[in-house]
Enzyme design. Structure first.
Site, short mmCIF file in Angstrom:
data_model
loop_
_atom_site.label_atom_id
_atom_site.label_comp_id
_atom_site.label_asym_id
_atom_site.label_seq_id
_atom_site.Cartn_x
_atom_site.Cartn_y
_atom_site.Cartn_z
N GLY B 69 0.74 -1.16 -0.21
CA GLY B 69 0.16 0.10 -0.31
C GLY B 69 0.92 0.97 0.25
N GLN B 70 2.43 1.10 -0.22
CA GLN B 70 3.03 1.90 -0.11
C GLN B 70 2.54 2.65 -0.85
OE1 GLN B 70 5.15 2.83 2.59
NE2 GLN B 70 4.79 1.70 3.46
N LYS B 71 2.81 4.71 -1.44
CA LYS B 71 2.05 5.06 -2.13
C LYS B 71 2.54 5.27 -3.74
CE LYS B 71 1.18 10.68 -1.46
NZ LYS B 71 1.74 11.90 -0.74
#
Lengths: 356, 185
Positions: B69-71
């Protein structure tokens, strides 16, 4: 029993065959009996009965839905909107019923039932479009709307949407003011100390902690906490005991962090040094000039805090940094190991209020 | 043991579902998957890329795609949309500051046509942390009521740390998908 019948049979295989044979004979005679009495096998009987049962239940609800639909069709009126929703629910319940029973139903029945459901859905759509004019874009000319207020409301909702999005921030503050969550915020040139006692942790008092918009501060968090959020820190020194969950850093410049945690995520950090003990691999994103070294904090009781937080052992993960902006085999230019000669020594924060 | 029961068994074997886990970083997606699979959750690194877990759940086989889910890697989420039966959106209920980001990303996701048929389960995770928002509050912030009427959705409070609520959520998701998918055969 069989041993009594055939005491001479020593061979277990023969024994088993004998038993199977007896069982088969019994089943056969049972079947014969049931045929005689004009009944079918008890196993197929249950399945047959439930098929019947299912079909009757299915057609019952189908009839009820159809009658409701035709009633509304005769009198299309926006007041029927809740009814339509109820019907839609009924149809999906019916669909579910078919799905649940599809295991034992004959394929023909499954197909017919599915068709019926599809038809019901279609007629529901028709009736819905009669009652509520469709909002969908179309070239149809509908000079008179059946109910202007409904249409107006819908328009209002659509117009209001962007505004709503903007409102989310204030809405959230309506629930719970961000600034009342535990943390240190908007401070400058300060020494901020917080001790998390074990009692608090057990009493559930002790959850997340936030450090936000700090400048030239020194922060000492002793004890154990669940989660730590930090954002917009400038030229700060942050010393933290044991974090049993995760640490999230967003926006830091010229800071020194000494942290022990299960997970550490670093976003938008520039020229910061991290002294870490971490159970998993720390990650950086949109950061540059960040350097890493092993954990170096001490205060009275830190060993106990670390051990109880499962952070007692050095895992060496402080050096296993993943850079999400650098997905290549070669070393990322955004981070490096801090040379030993440049590391700060052990930091002792035992004495509260003693700055450096 | 009759032919019927053998046929039933074979049919059940085919009951596969594809589930996509998404949400902001640090929301606990991997921890949820590991916990539900009965694995050790004490050492989990932020997900670089994705993990796939195949678990049998009730009479179904779930293929769970747990995507980081990291940007930086959110833009890759769309590579996983195809053929998704169930969508699990995980929210860190204790991260009040990023709820706006969370809403923004969820809204974007739900615009995606390839996900329009997928059942949506929202996990309000980290309920065990003092001060986290309740599922109702999360539902309001995310404005879930305003979602398209045709979407099947449910919000469930949970804690991947203790395991609470996870089964409730997955039970609903699996049931909901089952009642939809098996209409298509």
């Amino acid at each position: 029993m069989e041993e009594n019948d055939q005491p001479s049979a020593q061979d277990p295989v023969a024994d088993a065959v004998e038993r199977k044979h007896a069982a088969m004979l019994e089943r056969l005679s049972n079947r014969h009996q049931s045929r005689l009495s004009g009944k079918t096998d008890p196993n197929s009987e249950t399945s047959f009965q439930s098929t019947q049962l299912f079909l009757s239940q299915f057609s019952q609800s189908k009839l009820s839905i159809e009658s409701q639909l035709s009633r509304i069709r005769k009198q299309p009126d926006p007041t029927h909107k809740p009814d339509l929703e109820a019907i839609s629910l009924e149809i999906s319940a019916l669909e579910k019923l078919v799905a649940e029973n599809s295991y034992f139903l004959p394929p023909y029945e499954v197909r017919t039932c599915l068709n019926t459901v599809a038809h019901l859905k279609q007629s529901l759509d028709e009736v819905t479009s009669l009652v509520i004019p469709k909002k969908k874009f179309s070239f149809k000319n509908k000079p008179t709307k059946k109910n202007p207020t409904v249409a107006a409301q819908k328009d209002a909702i659509i117009l209001g949407e962007p505004e709503k999005e903007l409102n989310v921030g204030s809405e959230k503050i309506g629930f719970r003011d961000l600034s009342t969550a535990p943390g240190f915020r908007d401070r400058e040139k300060d020494v901020l100390v917080k001790e998390f006692s074990i009692n608090e942790l057990e009493g559930g008092q002790n959850g997340e902690f936030t450090l936000s918009k700090l400048r030239d501060c020194e922060v000492r968090l002793k004890g154990r906490l669940r989660a730590l959020f930090m954002d917009k820190l400038m030229n700060c020194k942050v010393y933290v005991g044991a974090v049993t969950g995760s640490v999230l850093i967003e926006g830091a410049e010229g800071c020194v962090f000494v942290l022990a945690s299960h997970q550490i995520r670093i976003h938008n950090a520039k020229n910061c040094d991290f002294y870490l003990r971490v159970r998993s691999r720390p990650i950086i994103e949109d950061s540059c000039g960040v350097r890493f070294a092993p954990y170096c904090l001490s205060y009275r009781g830190i060993e106990k805090d670390l051990t109880e937080a499962n952070l007692g052992e050095e895992t060496g993960n402080w050096a296993n940094v993943d850079d999400f902006r650098w997905l290549r085999a070669v070393q990322s230019p955004n981070w490096s190991l801090l040379p030993e000669s440049e590391r700060i020594g052990m930091v002792d924060v035992s004495n509260v209020g003693n700055s450096d | 043991m009759g032919l019927l029961s053998i046929i039933r068994k074979i049919k059940r074997k085919e009951k596969e579902m594809r589930i996509l886990m998404v949400g902001l970083d640090n929301s606990g997606k991997t921890t949820i998957v590991m916990k539900i699979n009965g694995e050790d959750t004490s050492v989990i690194s932020p997900t670089l890329g994705f993990n796939i877990k195949t678990i049998s759940y009730q009479k179904y086989t779930l293929n769970i795609w747990d995507v980081g889910g990291q940007k930086t890697i959110r833009s890759y989420w769309r590579n996983y949309f195809e053929q998704t039966d169930g969508l699990v959106w995980v929210v860190d209920s204790s991260d009040l500051r990023r709820l706006n980001d969370c809403k923004y990303e969820l809204d974007n996701l739900l615009k995606e046509e390839r996900l329009s048929g997928a059942s949506l389960l929202i996990f309000a995770n980290k309920q065990d942390i003092q001060g986290s928002l309740s599922p109702d509050e999360i539902a309001k912030v995310l404005n879930l009521e305003a979602m398209d009427k045709s979407r099947h959705w449910k919000i469930v409070g949970c804690s991947a740390y203790t395991g609470e609520g996870l089964l409730e959520g997955f039970d609903w998701l699996v049931q909901d998908i089952a009642s939809r998918i098996y209409m298509l055969d």
